[in-house]
Design a protein around this motif. Sequence first.
Motif, PDB file in Angstrom:
ATOM      1  N   GLU A 163       0.947  -1.189  -0.015  1.00 26.08           N
ATOM      2  CA  GLU A 163       0.254   0.200   0.203  1.00 26.08           C
ATOM      3  C   GLU A 163       0.859   1.266   0.013  1.00 26.08           C
ATOM      4  OE1 GLU A 163      -1.354   3.519   1.803  1.00 26.08           O
ATOM      5  OE2 GLU A 163      -0.406   2.010   2.943  1.00 26.08           O
ATOM      6  N   GLN A 164       2.020   1.275   0.770  1.00 24.84           N
ATOM      7  CA  GLN A 164       2.848   2.281   0.828  1.00 24.84           C
ATOM      8  C   GLN A 164       3.603   2.611  -0.478  1.00 24.84           C
ATOM      9  OE1 GLN A 164       4.898   1.044   4.253  1.00 24.84           O
ATOM     10  NE2 GLN A 164       4.651   3.140   5.262  1.00 24.84           N
ATOM     11  N   VAL A 165       3.971   1.460  -1.248  1.00 22.54           N
ATOM     12  CA  VAL A 165       4.859   1.646  -2.352  1.00 22.54           C
ATOM     13  C   VAL A 165       4.063   1.887  -3.607  1.00 22.54           C
ATOM     14  CG1 VAL A 165       6.062  -0.083  -4.034  1.00 22.54           C
ATOM     15  CG2 VAL A 165       6.281  -0.206  -1.713  1.00 22.54           C
ATOM     16  N   ALA A 166       2.855   1.841  -3.547  1.00 21.27           N
ATOM     17  CA  ALA A 166       1.831   2.145  -4.420  1.00 21.27           C
ATOM     18  C   ALA A 166       1.592   3.628  -4.659  1.00 21.27           C
ATOM     19  CB  ALA A 166       0.381   1.700  -4.296  1.00 21.27           C
ATOM     20  N   ARG A 167       1.949   4.445  -3.320  1.00 23.90           N
ATOM     21  CA  ARG A 167       1.947   5.683  -3.265  1.00 23.90           C
ATOM     22  C   ARG A 167       3.223   6.558  -3.657  1.00 23.90           C
ATOM     23  NH1 ARG A 167       0.550   7.638   1.721  1.00 23.90           N
ATOM     24  NH2 ARG A 167       1.133   5.730   3.003  1.00 23.90           N
ATOM     25  N   ILE A 168       4.353   5.884  -4.035  1.00 24.50           N
ATOM     26  CA  ILE A 168       5.444   6.405  -4.711  1.00 24.50           C
ATOM     27  C   ILE A 168       5.755   6.486  -5.910  1.00 24.50           C
ATOM     28  CG2 ILE A 168       8.114   5.898  -4.465  1.00 24.50           C
ATOM     29  CD1 ILE A 168       7.732   4.151  -1.912  1.00 24.50           C
ATOM     30  N   VAL A 169       6.222   7.574  -6.403  1.00 23.77           N
ATOM     31  CA  VAL A 169       6.652   7.748  -7.727  1.00 23.77           C
ATOM     32  C   VAL A 169       8.185   7.506  -7.919  1.00 23.77           C
ATOM     33  CG1 VAL A 169       6.816   9.674  -9.690  1.00 23.77           C
ATOM     34  CG2 VAL A 169       4.808   9.639  -8.150  1.00 23.77           C
ATOM     35  N   PHE A 170       8.419   6.540  -8.635  1.00 23.50           N
ATOM     36  CA  PHE A 170       9.898   6.448  -8.959  1.00 23.50           C
ATOM     37  C   PHE A 170      10.354   7.181  -9.971  1.00 23.50           C
ATOM     38  CE2 PHE A 170       9.903   2.336  -6.748  1.00 23.50           C
ATOM     39  CZ  PHE A 170       8.568   2.190  -6.177  1.00 23.50           C
TER      40      PHE A 170
END
Length: 262
Positions: A163-170
Amino acid sequence: MAARLPLIAGNWKMNLNHLEAIGLVQKIAFSLPEKYFAKVEVAVLPPFVDIRSIQTLVDGDKLLIKYGAQDISQHDSGAYTGEVSGPMLKKLACHYVVVGHSERREYHGETDAIVNAKVKAALKHEVTPIFCFGEKLETREAKGHLELVRQQLEAGLKGFTAEQVARIVFAYEPVWAIGTGRTASSADAQEVCSLVRSFVAEKYGEETAAVVRVLYGGSVKSSNISELIAQKDIDGALVGGASLQADEFSKLCALAAGGPLP
Ligand SMILES: O=C[C@H](O)COP(=O)(O)O
């Protein structure tokens, strides 16, 4: 696969005071009428001292341009001279914050562990982190770039849930392409951006991999954005030098939106 809205984020680095910032944002807003924003998200990332002025402009004129910061403290408050916290950025309604830019890693000794703590701070305060990583020239020449990026991803994302990773822009930024005029070929950029998506799929699931946006950064201009953004796993760009010129940046955003040119 879920549709991912392209993001063009202009990292101004240490350029433009608050008055110049207002002028540039006004020019970009004038050049890019509303219709473009359905197809591309546009953000500016000015120095801290400009943010309040941009907030006032964006709010007052109801602009669709988003804005954010170039760094965030891993701490919420306290005796950390010179730092700016997540709650402060949130209060300024920042949408984004750059974390782990190679210039911070190089000139300010930011390790992967610090980058991890800063991404965590951004997520905690609901400011979307633009998590940067990428290899130096010697690593690329030794063909170690994929392994290095994997390590940077492992370390930067340590302890996060899907859920946290889904909120990151790479943001993949090969250091040798930053400010040098030497852009990675679209195939080279796609190779690494695809690795990022596969890494996310492997560790956090296909659904997460389908929604995260992966940007490329390094000498992006209006002349190369179309080819870059046409790649399957490239969802936009982190733009340095070209984001300081209103005409060039607006053209670049319009091309990312699929045109027409302003
Ligand atoms: O954050 C932006 C990058 O460092 C790219 O900068 P550049 O477009 O001037 O090469």
